[in-house]
Scaffold this motif. Structure first.
Motif, PDB file in Angstrom:
ATOM      1  N   LEU A   1      11.647  16.394  27.159  1.00 47.29           N
ATOM      2  CA  LEU A   1      10.448  17.124  27.174  1.00 47.29           C
ATOM      3  C   LEU A   1      10.766  18.544  26.956  1.00 47.29           C
ATOM      4  N   ALA A   2       9.689  19.431  26.671  1.00 49.67           N
ATOM      5  CA  ALA A   2       9.918  20.737  26.087  1.00 49.67           C
ATOM      6  C   ALA A   2       8.434  21.407  26.640  1.00 49.67           C
ATOM      7  N   LEU A   3       8.690  22.704  26.909  1.00 53.33           N
ATOM      8  CA  LEU A   3       7.739  23.543  27.517  1.00 53.33           C
ATOM      9  C   LEU A   3       7.387  24.785  26.624  1.00 53.33           C
ATOM     10  N   LYS A   4       6.275  25.314  26.453  1.00 53.86           N
ATOM     11  CA  LYS A   4       6.182  26.211  25.556  1.00 53.86           C
ATOM     12  C   LYS A   4       4.878  27.039  26.289  1.00 53.86           C
ATOM     13  N   PRO A   5       5.096  28.499  26.113  1.00 58.29           N
ATOM     14  CA  PRO A   5       4.017  29.079  26.699  1.00 58.29           C
ATOM     15  C   PRO A   5       2.727  29.226  25.655  1.00 58.29           C
ATOM     16  N   TRP A   6       1.223  29.167  26.209  1.00 60.06           N
ATOM     17  CA  TRP A   6       0.311  29.095  25.524  1.00 60.06           C
ATOM     18  C   TRP A   6      -0.812  29.976  26.285  1.00 60.06           C
ATOM     19  N   GLY A   7      -1.105  31.050  26.012  1.00 54.36           N
ATOM     20  CA  GLY A   7      -1.935  32.169  26.589  1.00 54.36           C
ATOM     21  C   GLY A   7      -1.392  32.280  27.846  1.00 54.36           C
ATOM     22  N   THR A   8      -2.241  31.983  28.876  1.00 49.36           N
ATOM     23  CA  THR A   8      -1.746  32.191  30.425  1.00 49.36           C
ATOM     24  C   THR A   8      -1.209  30.917  31.029  1.00 49.36           C
TER      25      THR A   8
END
Length: 99
Positions: free
Chosen positions: A44-51
């Motif tokens: 899995l991977a996480l990336k910021p998206w706005g807030t």
């Protein structure tokens, strides 16, 4: 923080630990980078998206995550199995990477 207290709070308790010199966007990017080291063994991977954040799998599944309080439950739903960031193998991997 318990669920009741959390329902009165805006954001996650970890939002208050940002460094004074970092912008909120930079701090979210830093947190996502650290979380990615723990999420990598699960594909899995996480990336910021706005807030918020977007959690993605290698197969292209995605889930919008409001904050770190929702990250691990979302990861488990996406995987269909337990996802333990405190697993000894995950911690050993983090220590080897210097995180």
């Amino acid at each position: 923080m318990c669920g009741l207290c959390g329902s009165f709070a805006h954001g996650h308790w970890s939002d208050g630990v940002a460094s004074a010199s970092a912008t909120p966007a930079a701090e979210r990017a830093r947190r996502a980078s650290v979380a990615n080291a723990a999420l990598a063994p699960y594909g899995l991977a996480l990336k910021p998206w706005g807030t918020r954040y977007v959690l993605a799998s290698r197969t292209g599944r995605q889930s919008v995550v409001d904050g770190f309080g929702n990250l691990w439950p979302a990861a488990e739903r996406m995987l269909g199995r337990a996802c333990d960031p405190l697993d000894e193998a995950v911690i050993a991997r983090l220590e080897r990477s210097g995180r």
